[in-house]
Structures are given as structure tokens and as C-alpha cells.
Scaffold this motif. Sequence first.
Motif, short mmCIF file in Angstrom:
data_model
loop_
_atom_site.label_atom_id
_atom_site.label_comp_id
_atom_site.label_asym_id
_atom_site.label_seq_id
_atom_site.Cartn_x
_atom_site.Cartn_y
_atom_site.Cartn_z
N GLY A 158 0.81 -1.21 0.00
CA GLY A 158 0.00 0.00 0.00
C GLY A 158 0.84 1.26 0.00
N MET A 159 1.94 1.23 0.76
CA MET A 159 2.80 2.41 0.85
C MET A 159 3.64 2.60 -0.40
SD MET A 159 3.88 1.99 4.86
CE MET A 159 4.64 3.57 5.07
N ASN A 160 3.78 1.53 -1.19
CA ASN A 160 4.55 1.62 -2.44
C ASN A 160 3.67 1.89 -3.66
OD1 ASN A 160 7.23 1.38 -1.59
ND2 ASN A 160 7.06 -0.84 -1.41
N MET A 161 2.36 2.02 -3.46
CA MET A 161 1.50 2.38 -4.60
C MET A 161 1.90 3.75 -5.12
SD MET A 161 -2.35 1.15 -3.61
CE MET A 161 -2.76 -0.57 -3.40
N SER A 162 1.81 3.94 -6.42
CA SER A 162 2.25 5.19 -7.05
C SER A 162 1.62 6.44 -6.44
CB SER A 162 1.98 5.13 -8.55
OG SER A 162 2.77 4.14 -9.15
N PRO A 163 0.30 6.44 -6.17
CA PRO A 163 -0.29 7.66 -5.58
C PRO A 163 0.34 8.04 -4.23
CG PRO A 163 -2.01 6.22 -6.41
CD PRO A 163 -0.74 5.43 -6.45
N VAL A 164 0.89 7.04 -3.53
CA VAL A 164 1.55 7.30 -2.24
C VAL A 164 3.02 7.63 -2.44
CG1 VAL A 164 2.15 6.34 0.02
CG2 VAL A 164 -0.07 5.80 -1.01
N SER A 165 3.70 6.83 -3.22
CA SER A 165 5.15 7.00 -3.39
C SER A 165 5.51 8.33 -4.06
CB SER A 165 5.73 5.84 -4.18
OG SER A 165 5.18 5.78 -5.49
N ARG A 166 4.58 8.90 -4.85
CA ARG A 166 4.88 10.16 -5.54
C ARG A 166 4.79 11.38 -4.61
NH1 ARG A 166 0.96 13.55 -6.36
NH2 ARG A 166 2.17 14.64 -7.96
N LEU A 167 4.32 11.19 -3.39
CA LEU A 167 4.17 12.30 -2.45
C LEU A 167 5.53 12.64 -1.83
CD1 LEU A 167 0.86 11.11 -0.69
CD2 LEU A 167 1.09 12.94 -2.40
N LYS A 168 6.40 13.20 -2.63
CA LYS A 168 7.79 13.45 -2.21
C LYS A 168 7.89 14.42 -1.04
CE LYS A 168 9.96 12.46 -6.70
NZ LYS A 168 8.76 12.12 -7.47
N LYS A 169 7.09 15.47 -1.05
CA LYS A 169 7.14 16.45 0.05
C LYS A 169 6.71 15.80 1.37
CE LYS A 169 6.22 20.41 -2.98
NZ LYS A 169 5.25 21.48 -3.33
N THR A 170 5.74 14.92 1.27
CA THR A 170 5.28 14.21 2.47
C THR A 170 6.36 13.26 2.98
OG1 THR A 170 2.97 14.31 1.72
CG2 THR A 170 3.51 12.68 3.42
N TRP A 171 6.93 12.48 2.07
CA TRP A 171 7.96 11.51 2.46
C TRP A 171 9.20 12.20 3.02
CZ3 TRP A 171 7.78 6.37 3.11
CH2 TRP A 171 6.70 5.67 2.56
N SER A 172 9.45 13.43 2.60
CA SER A 172 10.63 14.16 3.11
C SER A 172 10.50 14.45 4.60
CB SER A 172 10.82 15.47 2.33
OG SER A 172 9.78 16.39 2.63
N LYS B 44 -0.22 15.88 -15.22
CA LYS B 44 -1.21 16.96 -15.43
C LYS B 44 -2.38 16.48 -16.27
CE LYS B 44 2.08 20.79 -15.00
NZ LYS B 44 2.82 21.87 -15.72
N ASP B 45 -2.07 15.72 -17.33
CA ASP B 45 -3.13 15.20 -18.18
C ASP B 45 -4.03 14.23 -17.43
OD1 ASP B 45 -2.17 16.67 -20.29
OD2 ASP B 45 -1.02 15.02 -21.19
N ARG B 46 -3.40 13.40 -16.61
CA ARG B 46 -4.19 12.44 -15.85
C ARG B 46 -5.06 13.15 -14.82
NH1 ARG B 46 -2.36 6.57 -13.45
NH2 ARG B 46 -4.48 5.92 -12.88
N TRP B 47 -4.51 14.16 -14.19
CA TRP B 47 -5.26 14.93 -13.19
C TRP B 47 -6.49 15.58 -13.84
CZ3 TRP B 47 -3.79 20.14 -10.53
CH2 TRP B 47 -4.60 20.33 -9.41
N LYS B 48 -6.29 16.16 -15.00
CA LYS B 48 -7.40 16.82 -15.71
C LYS B 48 -8.50 15.81 -16.05
CE LYS B 48 -4.63 20.50 -17.82
NZ LYS B 48 -4.06 21.02 -19.09
N SER B 49 -8.08 14.65 -16.54
CA SER B 49 -9.08 13.64 -16.91
C SER B 49 -9.83 13.12 -15.70
CB SER B 49 -8.40 12.48 -17.66
OG SER B 49 -7.51 11.78 -16.81
N ALA C 34 -6.72 12.18 -5.13
CA ALA C 34 -6.39 12.70 -3.80
C ALA C 34 -4.91 13.05 -3.71
CB ALA C 34 -6.74 11.65 -2.74
N SER C 35 -4.07 12.23 -4.34
CA SER C 35 -2.63 12.46 -4.33
C SER C 35 -2.27 13.75 -5.06
CB SER C 35 -1.91 11.28 -4.97
OG SER C 35 -0.51 11.47 -4.99
N TYR C 36 -2.87 13.97 -6.24
CA TYR C 36 -2.59 15.19 -7.02
C TYR C 36 -3.10 16.43 -6.31
CZ TYR C 36 -1.50 12.11 -10.98
OH TYR C 36 -0.96 11.16 -11.80
N GLU C 37 -4.20 16.30 -5.59
CA GLU C 37 -4.75 17.45 -4.88
C GLU C 37 -3.90 17.78 -3.65
OE1 GLU C 37 -8.80 16.43 -4.18
OE2 GLU C 37 -9.44 16.97 -6.21
N SER C 38 -3.21 16.78 -3.11
CA SER C 38 -2.32 17.02 -1.96
C SER C 38 -1.00 17.61 -2.41
CB SER C 38 -2.07 15.71 -1.21
OG SER C 38 -3.25 15.21 -0.64
#
Length: 336
Positions: free
Chosen positions: A179-193, A327-332, A314-318
Motif C-alpha cells: 500500500g505504501m509503495n503504490m504510485s499515488p503514495v510514493s509520488r508524495l515526495k514532500k510528504t515523504w521528506s 497533469k493530463d491524468r489529473w485533468k481527466s 487525492a494524491s494530485y490534490e495534496s
Amino acid sequence: MKARSFLSRMSECSTDSKAVSQMSQGLIRRLTVLSQYEEALGKINATAAERLTVLKAKPQAAIQRDLLSICNDPFTVAQQLTHIELERLSYIGPEEFVQAFVQKDPLDNDKNCFSDHKKASNLEAYVDWFNRLSYLVATEICMPGKKKHRARVIEFFIDVARECFNIGNFNSLMAIISGMNMSPVSRLKKTWSKVKTAKFDILEHQMDPSSNFYNYRTALRGATQRSITANSSREKIVIPFFSLLIKDIYFLNEGCANRLQNGHINFEKFWELAKQVSEFMTWKKVECPFEKDRKILQYLLTAPVFTEDALYLASYESEGPENNMEKDRWKSLRCV
């Protein structure tokens, strides 16, 4: 029910009616328990679906619920996860492995010997639980709007995963890591920092798939040995990473012939299969020694979890998209 009619016919044909009656009553009790378990699973799944519907209708309701508000003790949550794991394991019978993987022997002349397999529903339900836990972890992390809160949730689940490892609950451990390695989670670089990741790195190393999960298999052997020499029920707990166990049994069954070149049965293959299933049967009989917490169990089993698309949104909004593809995926996703 076919099983019940079979038992009835068996009792009519047998001369030792008392022995058959005892056996049939035992089987009927077992079938009744399985039926009640399947009914309970259905109710749990229905409740989870209803709560997800409410969440979609009222997204702000998500802010009011999270696991940490119910329990902020990692050890207690790991104990409740172990309750769920052992309960679901207990309903998986050895016949489900056979039904899931048995292949028709090409030397057998009976064309229909395996044509009517019973669905391995309890085995599938257990795999579904793993997936649910992974998505629940990802949902809990992606849900909070504040970076500080998300980092706290990540650190909490790292501690839960570590306690699962200490208990011998490798299935929940791997589900949390997944769960923690799912892309929506792992991309949260500011959070992981903001997260102290040393403990997580150790757990990832422990479950590293390299060299056919060598580190995990070493830990599993250690837990198995501890279980054999256990002085307490707590030390007897061994909950394997179930998907890997299934793969091991599958490849053993598929990779080795049922018959040797001389036509003799390959006893070595069937001995190894029996050994693995027998070991699993020993693990699943362990009774969970921890006290149940109904509130936590209910949350773990029925709290609504986001779909993959909802997790990404939720990940993109965070933390906003970082490239054109995101960006394209977020828009869609926002247009859905």
C-alpha cells in the motif's frame, strides 16, 4: 446442498450407522460453520460498499474518519490485523489448494475426473483481504489534506508493519508495504521528506523480492522454528505472505510432472506438495492470543477505500502534478 444429500446416501448404505452418523454430524457442523462464515463475509462486504457509497456522496465525511482517530497504538492495530488474518486462514481447507491447482493427469483415462471443481472461495476471500488492506493503507495516507498529517499516518503504518513482523504476521506486513509503495503514495515526495524512513527501509529489505524473496524466506524459517519450540501461543503465530505461498505451490505443481518417464508416480513432487500444505495447516490452527477490539476490527474490515483513480486524484490534490503526464491524468480524473 450436494454434500448433505451425499451424507444422507452414505448413511443409508453403511452398516456401521453409529460411526457414519458421528462422521456426518461432524461434517454438517463444519459445513454450517463455513456457511455462516460466508454469510458474515457477505455482510462485511455489503457494509463496506454502503460506506463507500456514502463517502462518494459526501466527500467531506472522509475528513471525519481515519484509523488514528480510533487507535494510535501500532501494536494494538497489528494485533487486530493478526485476528483477521488468523480467522480467514482458519477457513481455508487443504482441498482448496487442490481445487485451485490440480491438473488432469494425461495418463488418466477418465475425461471428467476434474470437470466439476468447487470454487476455492475462502482462498479467494483471503487474497481479497490482502488487496483491501493495501488499498486501505494507501487511502489513509492520501486522504489527509495536510502534509504533516500524511507524514504522521505513514510513520504510524511503518510502526504497525514492524509490529506485524515481530508477531510473525508477514501477510499484513507485505500488504502494508504494498500500500505504501503504490504510485499515488510514493509520488508524495514532500510528504515523504518529513518521514523518518530508516525503519521502513529495513522492512522493505526484509520483504525484498530479490533472489526469490531470500530475506523473507529466512525470516519465515526463523518464525517457523520459533513456533515449533514455542512456550506461549503468541510465539506460535506464523502467517505467511500468502500470495507467495500460492505461487510456490502452483509452480511446484506445474513445474514437476505427475509421472516419471518410466510411468511411475512422482512421489517426490507429491511429498513436497503435501509438506507445504501440511505446514500451512499447522499455521492456520493457531488461535489468536490477543484480545479483540471490535471497533478497530470493524474499521479495518468495513472502512471505505479509494479506487486507484480516487487515490491518484487525492494524491494530485495534496501535491500537484509534476509533469505533463501527471497533469493530463489529473485533468481527466477531475472531469469524471
